[in-house]
Design an enzyme around this catalytic site. Structure first.
Site, PDB file in Angstrom:
ATOM      1  N   CYS A   2    -103.353  42.492  63.386  1.00  0.00           N
ATOM      2  CA  CYS A   2    -103.436  43.468  63.748  1.00  0.00           C
ATOM      3  C   CYS A   2    -104.354  43.519  65.274  1.00  0.00           C
ATOM      4  O   CYS A   2    -103.762  42.207  66.237  1.00  0.00           O
ATOM      5  CB  CYS A   2    -105.374  42.819  62.656  1.00  0.00           C
ATOM      6  SG  CYS A   2    -104.737  43.404  61.174  1.00  0.00           S
ATOM      7  N   ARG A  27     -98.501  46.177  68.516  1.00  0.00           N
ATOM      8  CA  ARG A  27     -98.203  45.096  67.638  1.00  0.00           C
ATOM      9  C   ARG A  27     -98.224  45.750  66.186  1.00  0.00           C
ATOM     10  O   ARG A  27     -98.520  44.909  65.113  1.00  0.00           O
ATOM     11  CB  ARG A  27     -99.622  44.107  67.604  1.00  0.00           C
ATOM     12  CG  ARG A  27     -99.817  43.185  68.755  1.00  0.00           C
ATOM     13  CD  ARG A  27    -101.121  43.163  69.069  1.00  0.00           C
ATOM     14  NE  ARG A  27    -102.089  42.608  68.063  1.00  0.00           N
ATOM     15  CZ  ARG A  27    -102.435  40.882  68.542  1.00  0.00           C
ATOM     16  NH1 ARG A  27    -101.642  40.620  69.598  1.00  0.00           N
ATOM     17  NH2 ARG A  27    -102.937  40.497  68.331  1.00  0.00           N
ATOM     18  N   TRP A  93    -102.905  45.969  60.181  1.00  0.00           N
ATOM     19  CA  TRP A  93    -101.498  46.064  60.254  1.00  0.00           C
ATOM     20  C   TRP A  93    -102.185  45.455  58.148  1.00  0.00           C
ATOM     21  O   TRP A  93    -102.737  44.218  58.324  1.00  0.00           O
ATOM     22  CB  TRP A  93    -100.712  45.125  60.350  1.00  0.00           C
ATOM     23  CG  TRP A  93     -99.237  44.582  60.071  1.00  0.00           C
ATOM     24  CD1 TRP A  93     -99.434  44.076  58.774  1.00  0.00           C
ATOM     25  CD2 TRP A  93     -98.353  45.265  59.936  1.00  0.00           C
ATOM     26  NE1 TRP A  93     -97.972  43.732  58.342  1.00  0.00           N
ATOM     27  CE2 TRP A  93     -97.403  44.927  59.064  1.00  0.00           C
ATOM     28  CE3 TRP A  93     -97.594  46.146  60.898  1.00  0.00           C
ATOM     29  CZ2 TRP A  93     -96.009  44.670  59.089  1.00  0.00           C
ATOM     30  CZ3 TRP A  93     -96.756  46.466  60.572  1.00  0.00           C
ATOM     31  CH2 TRP A  93     -95.366  45.842  59.801  1.00  0.00           C
ATOM     32  N   ASN A 119    -109.402  39.620  62.360  1.00  0.00           N
ATOM     33  CA  ASN A 119    -107.563  39.490  62.347  1.00  0.00           C
ATOM     34  C   ASN A 119    -107.576  38.375  61.405  1.00  0.00           C
ATOM     35  O   ASN A 119    -108.729  36.961  61.221  1.00  0.00           O
ATOM     36  CB  ASN A 119    -107.087  39.403  63.714  1.00  0.00           C
ATOM     37  CG  ASN A 119    -107.294  40.529  64.320  1.00  0.00           C
ATOM     38  OD1 ASN A 119    -107.444  41.536  63.794  1.00  0.00           O
ATOM     39  ND2 ASN A 119    -106.379  40.421  65.465  1.00  0.00           N
ATOM     40  N   GLY A 120    -106.805  38.367  60.621  1.00  0.00           N
ATOM     41  CA  GLY A 120    -106.514  37.261  59.843  1.00  0.00           C
ATOM     42  C   GLY A 120    -106.654  37.399  58.488  1.00  0.00           C
ATOM     43  O   GLY A 120    -106.636  38.347  58.169  1.00  0.00           O
ATOM     44  N   GLU A 502     -77.826  31.666  57.792  1.00  0.00           N
ATOM     45  CA  GLU A 502     -79.037  32.184  58.913  1.00  0.00           C
ATOM     46  C   GLU A 502     -78.735  31.951  60.000  1.00  0.00           C
ATOM     47  O   GLU A 502     -78.673  33.218  61.237  1.00  0.00           O
ATOM     48  CB  GLU A 502     -80.490  31.796  58.339  1.00  0.00           C
ATOM     49  CG  GLU A 502     -81.342  32.735  59.304  1.00  0.00           C
ATOM     50  CD  GLU A 502     -81.597  33.408  59.465  1.00  0.00           C
ATOM     51  OE1 GLU A 502     -80.661  34.746  58.155  1.00  0.00           O
ATOM     52  OE2 GLU A 502     -82.539  34.338  59.822  1.00  0.00           O
ATOM     53  N   LYS A 506     -77.700  34.810  63.153  1.00  0.00           N
ATOM     54  CA  LYS A 506     -78.395  35.110  64.085  1.00  0.00           C
ATOM     55  C   LYS A 506     -77.952  35.406  65.537  1.00  0.00           C
ATOM     56  O   LYS A 506     -77.567  36.298  66.243  1.00  0.00           O
ATOM     57  CB  LYS A 506     -79.725  33.774  64.133  1.00  0.00           C
ATOM     58  CG  LYS A 506     -80.901  34.323  64.101  1.00  0.00           C
ATOM     59  CD  LYS A 506     -82.000  35.135  63.366  1.00  0.00           C
ATOM     60  CE  LYS A 506     -81.651  36.285  63.420  1.00  0.00           C
ATOM     61  NZ  LYS A 506     -82.707  36.969  62.205  1.00  0.00           N
ATOM     62  N   GLU A 509     -75.324  37.791  65.723  1.00  0.00           N
ATOM     63  CA  GLU A 509     -76.218  38.733  66.122  1.00  0.00           C
ATOM     64  C   GLU A 509     -76.563  39.248  67.410  1.00  0.00           C
ATOM     65  O   GLU A 509     -76.697  40.319  68.459  1.00  0.00           O
ATOM     66  CB  GLU A 509     -77.440  39.162  65.315  1.00  0.00           C
ATOM     67  CG  GLU A 509     -77.988  39.956  65.342  1.00  0.00           C
ATOM     68  CD  GLU A 509     -79.599  40.134  64.376  1.00  0.00           C
ATOM     69  OE1 GLU A 509     -79.821  38.925  63.834  1.00  0.00           O
ATOM     70  OE2 GLU A 509     -79.890  41.357  64.186  1.00  0.00           O
ATOM     71  N   HIS A 525     -60.953  24.024  53.118  1.00  0.00           N
ATOM     72  CA  HIS A 525     -60.520  25.012  51.971  1.00  0.00           C
ATOM     73  C   HIS A 525     -59.425  25.842  52.840  1.00  0.00           C
ATOM     74  O   HIS A 525     -59.735  27.145  52.479  1.00  0.00           O
ATOM     75  CB  HIS A 525     -61.030  25.275  50.527  1.00  0.00           C
ATOM     76  CG  HIS A 525     -61.428  24.143  49.638  1.00  0.00           C
ATOM     77  ND1 HIS A 525     -59.919  23.453  48.855  1.00  0.00           N
ATOM     78  CD2 HIS A 525     -62.370  23.677  49.218  1.00  0.00           C
ATOM     79  CE1 HIS A 525     -60.586  22.768  48.025  1.00  0.00           C
ATOM     80  NE2 HIS A 525     -62.115  23.036  48.605  1.00  0.00           N
ATOM     81  N   LYS A 624     -83.945  48.242  63.375  1.00  0.00           N
ATOM     82  CA  LYS A 624     -85.200  46.967  62.883  1.00  0.00           C
ATOM     83  C   LYS A 624     -85.005  47.614  61.686  1.00  0.00           C
ATOM     84  O   LYS A 624     -84.718  46.774  60.238  1.00  0.00           O
ATOM     85  CB  LYS A 624     -86.280  47.664  63.566  1.00  0.00           C
ATOM     86  CG  LYS A 624     -86.841  46.705  62.659  1.00  0.00           C
ATOM     87  CD  LYS A 624     -87.339  45.248  63.533  1.00  0.00           C
ATOM     88  CE  LYS A 624     -87.686  44.056  62.840  1.00  0.00           C
ATOM     89  NZ  LYS A 624     -86.991  42.610  63.086  1.00  0.00           N
TER      90      LYS A 624
END
Ligand code: F6R
Length: 629
Positions: A2, A27, A93, A119-120, A502, A506, A509, A525, A624
Site C-alpha cells: 500500500c 506500487r 492493496w 501499511n503492513g 525455480e 529464473k 527467463e 540417466h 505478467k
C-alpha cells in the site's frame, strides 16, 4: 504494498495528496482515499478502483456531498472552499478484507475525530478489536488497520495525539507503518514505524510524509528517514523524532538526487532487484497474524472457512510456472508434516486429461495473479467434478478467488517485475503455513514439534534479510564470472529439486540462457551427456535427509569436469571438498531451508542477466499474467 502520503503546511492539501498518491500508483492498489482537516472536522473520501475514481469522488465531495462522510455519519464538508492545509492519503492493496469502500483507508474511530492510514499488518488486531468493541468502539471495516484509529482515539482520552500514538504503539504487535491525524489537534500529523518503511520530506513551512519518496519528490528532495521503531510528529514548523519511550532523537536531513524512476525503485537499479530485497517484508506480512499462537498456525479468515481443510484425505496442487514450483515445495511440506498424500500437476496438462477427482479431495490452485487461464480452468473443472477448491493467490478479488471455495492470500504486495520473486517466496511461506495447519488439524505433529516449527517460520524474515543483504555482493561476483556460459544445469533432490527448477526457470527467463533442471538422481540417466568443463552446474545441497545422495550426484558431476556451484547450509563443511564454489544460506529447519535456498538463485539469475545488459523487469515474450486461452 500500500501507499501512504501525508502533508501539513500552508498550501491547499487535496491536490498534494492526490498527486502524491498518483506517484505511488506503481506500487499497485485496488482502492484509495484521503482525509483532510477542515473547520474542526475531518472530511474523508474513499473510492474503489483507480485514482480517477477517487478524484471524481473528491470533486463530488467538494461540491458539498461527501458520500463517504455521509456513509459513516461524518459531516460532508465542501473542502475546496476552506483553508485545508493538513491531510493524509492512502492507496490500498487489499490483504485483510475485500476490496470495498469501507475497507479502504483512511480509517476512523467511532467519533470520527481520529483518522489513520496504515501499511503492513497488525498481528494482534483480533484481540485489540474485541477489547475495543467491548468498551464501545464501532468498527466499520473488515481490516486489521482500523483498530489503530480506535486505539489512538481511546488513548486520546488521557493525552495528546502523540501520547496516544505512543500508548497505542506499545500495544500494537506486527509489522506496520501508520500516520494519523486528529480533529482535536489540527495541523499535526503523527506517524509510527515498525519494520514497514515511512519517510519524511522537509519543506519550508510545510512537511511531508510518505511510504516512499515518490510521494513527495515533486515538492522536496530533503528527506529524513524514520528508522525502525520510531515515532514522528509533523507540524508546519518542523518535525520531531522520538523513541517509543518519548526520548527525543536527532535526525539529519539528507538530500536525494533521485529522479522519479529511481525513486519508484527505492534507489535500486531495477524493480526486480527491489522486489528481491523486499522479500523479508513480504514474507513477514504473509505469516504475521497467522503465527501469533506459539504452538500453531491460524488460517481462518473471511475468505477461508477452515472446515474446507477438515476431512481431506488427498490433495491435488495445480499451477503454472513459478507457482508450480512453490506448489512442489508445498507438496513436500504437507506430506512430511500432515501426512496427507499430495499430487501435483501443471494446470495446462491436468485440465486436458479427463481428470479424476472426488469430493474427499482438496484441490489447491496456486496463482499469484489469480488470472492465469489454465489454472483457472483447472480449478473450475475440479469444482465441477466435485472437489473442494482452495485458491492461493496474491490478488484480492481476482478471478481465482471467485472460482474457489476458500482463499489463502499470500500478501506479497504488487510485483512489478515480470519475473516472480517475492510472490514465489510468499507462496512457499503460505504452503508452509497450510502444511502446519493441516498437521495440527490431523494430529500428525505434537505440540513441541509445532512450537519449534512456528518459531522457525517466524524467523524466516530475519534470515531472508541476512541473505539479501549479505549475499548480494558475493553472488554478483560469482554471476559475473559465469555470465558467458551458454548452458547451465541445475540439480537438486527432494525439496531441493523444486528449488533447482525455480532457479533454472529464473535464469532462462531473464537471461535467455538455456538451462535444464533435474532431480539429482536422474542425471545419470541421460543429462550427464551434456556436461563438460564449460558447464556450470548449480547444485542445491542444503540440509535435508538425503543430502548424502545429493553429494554423490555432485561427485558424478565433478567426474565429468563440470564446474559445481553449490547452495549449502551454513556450518555444513561437506560441500567445500566437492564443489568449486559454495554459497551458504542460514541454517533453519531443513524443510524451511527451501525458501531460503531460492534467494541466492534469484540473485544469481539477476546478476547474470544484468552482466549481459538485459532488461530484467520486462523479459521478452513474457507478460505478467496470462489470461488469453
Ligand atoms: C516466472 C513467472 C511465471 C508465473 C506463471 C504463473 O517468473 O512469473 O512462471 O509463475 O505465469 O503465474 P500465476 O502465478 O500468476 O498464475
Amino acid at each position: 504494498m500500500c501507499g501512504i502520503v501525508g502533508y501539513v503546511g500552508q498550501r491547499p492539501v487535496q491536490e498534494i495528496l492526490l498527486a502524491g498518491l498518483e506517484k505511488l500508483e506503481y506500487r499497485g492498489y485496488d482502492s484509495a482515499g484521503v482525509s483532510v482537516l477542515a473547520d474542526g472536522e475531518i472530511a474523508s473520501v474513499r473510492a474503489v478502483g483507480n485514482l480517477s475514481k477517487l478524484r471524481a469522488a473528491v470533486l463530488h465531495a467538494n461540491n458539498g456531498a461527501s458520500p463517504d462522510a455521509a456513509a459513516h455519519g461524518g459531516t460532508a464538508v465542501a473542502v475546496a472552499e476552506l483553508p485545508v492545509t493538513s491531510g493524509i492519503g492512502h492507496t490500498r492493496w487489499a490483504t485483510h478484507g475485500r476490496v470495498t469502500e469501507s475497507n479502504a483507508h483512511p480509517h476512523f474511530d467511532t467519533t470520527d475525530r481520529v483518522h489513520v492510514v496504515v501499511n503492513g499488518i497488525v498481528e494482534n488486531y483480533l484481540f485489540l478489536k474485541r477489547r475495543l468493541a467491548d468498551i464501545g468502539a464501532d468498527f466499520t471495516s473488515e481490516t486489521d488497520a482500523e483498530v489503530i484509529a480506535h486505539l489512538v482515539s481511546h488513548h486520546m482520552a488521557r493525552g495528546s495525539l502523540v501520547e496516544a500514538v505512543r500508548a497505542a504503539y506499545a500495544e500494537l504487535e506486527g509489522h506496520y507503518a501508520f500516520v494519523c491525524m486528529s480533529a482535536d489537534e489540527p495541523g499535526t500529523l503523527v506517524g509510527a514505524r515498525k519494520e514497514c518503511p515511512l519517510i519524511v520530506g522537509r519543506g519550508d513551512g510545510e512537511q511531508f510524509v510518505g511510504s516512499a519518496i515518490p510521494a513527495f519528490l515533486a515538492h522536496t528532495r530533503d528527506v529524513q528517514v524514520i528508522e525502525n521503531e520510531e515515532i514522528v510528529v509533523l507540524t508546519a514548523r518542523g518535525v520531531e523524532f522520538i523513541a517509543p519511550d518519548g526520548t527525543p532523537i536527532e535526525r539529519a536531513i539528507t538530500r536525494v538526487d533521485w529522479d522519479q524512476s529511481t525513486a519508484e525503485k527505492g534507489g535500486y537499479e531495477t524493480f526486480m532487484l527491489k522486489e528481491i530485497h523486499e522479500q523479508a517484508d513480504a514474507v513477514a506480512e504473509t505469516i504475521a497474524d497467522r503465527t501469533t499462537r506459539p504452538d500453531g498456525v491460524d488460517l481462518a479468515e473471511a475468505e477461508l472457512d477452515e472446515s474446507l481443510l477438515q476431512g481431506v484425505d488427498r490433495i491435488l496442487i495445480l499451477a503454472a510456472g513459478t507457482s508450480f514450483h512453490a506448489g512442489l515445495i508445498g507438496r513436500y511440506a504437507i506430506e512430511e508434516w500432515a501426512r496427507i498424500p499430495v499430487d501435483m500437476d501443471i494446470a495446462s496438462e491436468w485440465r486436458y486429461r479427463n481428470p479424476i477427482v472426488t469430493d474427499r479431495e482438496l484441490v489447491i490452485g496456486i496463482t499469484q495473479s489469480g488470472e492465469t487461464a489454465d489454472t483457472l480452468a483447472a480449478m473450475r473443472l475440479a469444482r465441477e467434478r466435485g472437489a473442494r477448491v482452495l485458491a492461493c493467490t496474491n490478488v484480492v478479488g481476482s478471478q481465482a478467488t471467485r472460482d474457489a471455495d476458500g482463499v489463502l492470500y499470500i500478501r506479497a504486495g504488487m510485483e512489478i517485475s515480470v519475473a516472480a520473486t517475492k510472490t514465489f517466496v510468499c507462496q512457499v511461506a503460505a504452503m508452509y503455513l497450510l502444511a502446519l495447519r493441516l498437521a495440527e488439524l490431523r494430529g500428525t505433529m505434537d505440540r513441541a514439534q509445532r512450537t519449534a516449527l512456528v518459531a522457525e517460520v517466524k524467523q524466516l524474515p530475519t534470515r531472508i534479510t541476512e541473505l539479501t543483504e549479505g549475499l548480494d555482493a558475493p553472488i554478483k561476483a560469482a554471476a559475473e564470472r559465469h555470465a558467458d556460459a551458454d548452458f547451465y544445469l541445475y540439480l537438486g533432490r527432494h525439496v531441493g529439486r523444486a528449488v533447482a527448477l525455480e532457479g533454472a526457470l529464473k535464469l532462462k527467463e531473464i537471461s535467455y540462457i538455456a538451462t535444464d533442471a533435474y532431480a539429482g538422481g536422474e542425471m545419470k540417466h541421460g543429462p550427464i551427456a551434456l556436461l563438460d568443463e564449460s558447464t556450470p552446474v548449480v547444485c542445491v545441497a542444503t540440509d535435508m535427509p538425503i543430502l548424502d545422495k545429493m553429494i554423490s550426484n555432485i561427485q558424478e558431476v565433478r567426474a565429468r569436469g563440470a564446474h559445481v556451484i553449490a547452495i549449502a547450509t551454513e556450518g555444513d563443511d561437506r560441500l567445500e571438498p566437492v564443489a568449486e564454489e559454495v554459497i551458504y544460506v542460514p541454517r533453519t529447519d531443513w524443510m524451511l531451508q527451501a525458501l531460503l535456498a531460492v534467494i541466492p538463485l534469484q540473485l544469481f539469475a539477476y546478476y547474470v542477466a544484468r552482466k549481459r545488459g538485459l532488461n530484467v523487469d520486462q523479459p521478452r515474450n513474457l507478460a505478467k499474467t496470462v489470461t488469453v486461452e
